[in-house]
Design an enzyme around this catalytic site. Structure first.
Site, PDB file in Angstrom:
ATOM      1  N   ASP A   1       0.834  -1.197   0.000  1.00  0.00           N
ATOM      2  CA  ASP A   1       0.000   0.000   0.000  1.00  0.00           C
ATOM      3  C   ASP A   1       0.873   1.253   0.000  1.00  0.00           C
ATOM      4  O   ASP A   1       0.677   2.166  -0.783  1.00  0.00           O
ATOM      5  CB  ASP A   1      -0.940   0.010   1.210  1.00  0.00           C
ATOM      6  CG  ASP A   1      -0.234  -0.355   2.526  1.00  0.00           C
ATOM      7  OD1 ASP A   1       0.999  -0.613   2.522  1.00  0.00           O
ATOM      8  OD2 ASP A   1      -0.913  -0.369   3.563  1.00  0.00           O
TER       9      ASP A   1
ATOM     10  N   ASP B   1       6.958   3.991   3.632  1.00  0.00           N
ATOM     11  CA  ASP B   1       7.223   5.199   4.416  1.00  0.00           C
ATOM     12  C   ASP B   1       8.707   5.215   4.766  1.00  0.00           C
ATOM     13  O   ASP B   1       9.531   5.719   4.001  1.00  0.00           O
ATOM     14  CB  ASP B   1       6.332   5.193   5.654  1.00  0.00           C
ATOM     15  CG  ASP B   1       6.490   6.429   6.519  1.00  0.00           C
ATOM     16  OD1 ASP B   1       7.256   7.333   6.136  1.00  0.00           O
ATOM     17  OD2 ASP B   1       5.862   6.495   7.592  1.00  0.00           O
TER      18      ASP B   1
ATOM     19  N   ASP C   1      -4.976   2.432   7.330  1.00  0.00           N
ATOM     20  CA  ASP C   1      -5.809   2.692   8.508  1.00  0.00           C
ATOM     21  C   ASP C   1      -5.167   3.660   9.480  1.00  0.00           C
ATOM     22  O   ASP C   1      -3.960   3.914   9.453  1.00  0.00           O
ATOM     23  CB  ASP C   1      -6.047   1.383   9.258  1.00  0.00           C
ATOM     24  CG  ASP C   1      -4.784   0.900   9.978  1.00  0.00           C
ATOM     25  OD1 ASP C   1      -3.740   0.775   9.313  1.00  0.00           O
ATOM     26  OD2 ASP C   1      -4.851   0.686  11.200  1.00  0.00           O
TER      27      ASP C   1
ATOM     28  N   ARG D   1      -9.944   1.942   6.612  1.00  0.00           N
ATOM     29  CA  ARG D   1      -9.389   1.123   5.529  1.00  0.00           C
ATOM     30  C   ARG D   1     -10.330   1.037   4.341  1.00  0.00           C
ATOM     31  O   ARG D   1      -9.894   0.893   3.200  1.00  0.00           O
ATOM     32  CB  ARG D   1      -9.130  -0.316   6.008  1.00  0.00           C
ATOM     33  CG  ARG D   1      -7.943  -0.476   6.920  1.00  0.00           C
ATOM     34  CD  ARG D   1      -7.605  -1.964   7.031  1.00  0.00           C
ATOM     35  NE  ARG D   1      -6.784  -2.256   8.190  1.00  0.00           N
ATOM     36  CZ  ARG D   1      -5.463  -2.092   8.244  1.00  0.00           C
ATOM     37  NH1 ARG D   1      -4.823  -1.629   7.204  1.00  0.00           N
ATOM     38  NH2 ARG D   1      -4.790  -2.383   9.342  1.00  0.00           N
TER      39      ARG D   1
HETATM   40  P1  IMP Z   1       7.452   1.641   6.720  1.00  0.00           P
HETATM   41  O1  IMP Z   1       8.086   0.439   7.354  1.00  0.00           O
HETATM   42  O2  IMP Z   1       7.729   2.877   7.525  1.00  0.00           O
HETATM   43  O3  IMP Z   1       7.839   1.805   5.267  1.00  0.00           O
HETATM   44  O4  IMP Z   1       5.876   1.467   6.766  1.00  0.00           O
HETATM   45  C1  IMP Z   1       5.296   0.231   7.012  1.00  0.00           C
HETATM   46  C2  IMP Z   1       3.790   0.258   7.085  1.00  0.00           C
HETATM   47  O5  IMP Z   1       3.342   1.335   7.883  1.00  0.00           O
HETATM   48  C3  IMP Z   1       3.063   0.460   5.773  1.00  0.00           C
HETATM   49  O6  IMP Z   1       2.981  -0.716   5.016  1.00  0.00           O
HETATM   50  C4  IMP Z   1       1.698   0.885   6.297  1.00  0.00           C
HETATM   51  O7  IMP Z   1       0.933  -0.219   6.672  1.00  0.00           O
HETATM   52  C5  IMP Z   1       2.066   1.730   7.500  1.00  0.00           C
HETATM   53  N1  IMP Z   1       2.054   3.167   7.147  1.00  0.00           N
HETATM   54  C6  IMP Z   1       3.085   3.954   6.785  1.00  0.00           C
HETATM   55  N2  IMP Z   1       2.680   5.224   6.520  1.00  0.00           N
HETATM   56  C7  IMP Z   1       1.324   5.217   6.707  1.00  0.00           C
HETATM   57  C8  IMP Z   1       0.297   6.228   6.562  1.00  0.00           C
HETATM   58  O8  IMP Z   1       0.507   7.394   6.194  1.00  0.00           O
HETATM   59  N3  IMP Z   1      -0.962   5.818   6.855  1.00  0.00           N
HETATM   60  C9  IMP Z   1      -1.277   4.550   7.243  1.00  0.00           C
HETATM   61  N4  IMP Z   1      -0.356   3.591   7.380  1.00  0.00           N
HETATM   62  C10 IMP Z   1       0.941   3.909   7.120  1.00  0.00           C
HETATM   63 MG    MG Z   2       1.676  -2.174   4.389  1.00  0.00          MG
END
Ligand code: IMP
Ligand code: MG
Length: 184
Positions: A104, A107, A163, A169
């Site tokens: 999705d 980040d 979410d 969601r």
């Molecule tokens: P990362 O490990 O920081 O790249 O992010 C991992 C997970 O955090 C993503 O797959 C999302 O499920 C959740 N996430 C990151 N940013 C957002 C956001 O802006 N809204 C909701 N979920 C987020």
């Molecule tokens: Mg995710």
């Protein structure tokens, strides 16, 4: 669920369902071009990727199977814990398969870089990533993302699978929440 159901909790719509749908057409076409003559194993990352997976998979013409993994990296809030745990593993042996991870959002990229090294150890023919959304911090990690929908600003977004503490969601669009939602 739609914008009306959200009342004053919605700050703004960032990407409409029409924009998401049109982008998925482009991504599916790019994926078909890339994997011509091959078969793909789509690996959706639960729970956020359910909407992207369902819609993208239906637009892809290349033969594909679908499988799912659940990993935890976020708590119930908006900050990454930095700790990744497998909550549900694949049901498929990925040896010699062309794996396309469907996400999705990327980040910090922590979840994904961990996931890639985990899957690489299982001997797939290839691993690529398709993500609907990407935030600016994602460029800091050394992950090559083959298929990106939208690069978005560094804001917390909800909808289309994403979410906030389990809510929103099932919004058909991607939006931001009013600041008072986070206040309590
Ligand atoms: P990362 O490990 O920081 O790249 O992010 C991992 C997970 O955090 C993503 O797959 C999302 O499920 C959740 N996430 C990151 N940013 C957002 C956001 O802006 N809204 C909701 N979920 C987020
Ligand atoms: Mg995710």
């Amino acid at each position: 669920m739609d914008a009306l159901d959200m009342g004053d909790k919605l700050e703004k719509i960032l990407l409409t369902r029409e924009q998401l749908d049109a982008k998925l057409d482009e991504m599916a076409a790019a994926i078909d071009a890339e994997y011509e003559g091959e078969e793909i194993l789509l690996v959706g990352v639960l729970n956020g990727a359910v909407m992207v997976m369902a819609d993208l998979a239906r637009k892809i013409h290349t033969p594909c199977h679908m499988d799912w993994m659940a990993v935890s990296s976020y708590g119930s809030g908006t900050k990454s814990s930095g700790v990744v745990r497998i909550l549900k593993d694949l049901g498929t042996d990925i040896t010699d398969k062309h794996v396309l991870i469907v996400e999705d959002i990327i980040d910090s990229g922590l979840t994904l870089s961990w996931l890639i090294s985990n899957l690489e150890s299982r001997g797939p023919a290839s691993i690529e990533i398709a993500t609907m959304l990407r935030k600016p911090d994602a460029v800091k990690v050394e992950i090559d993302v083959a298929f990106v929908g939208f690069d978005i600003p560094n804001e917390f977004v909800v909808g289309y699978g994403l979410d906030y503490a389990g809510d929103y969601r099932n919004l058909p669009f991607v939006g931001t929440l009013a600041s008072h939602v986070y206040a309590n």
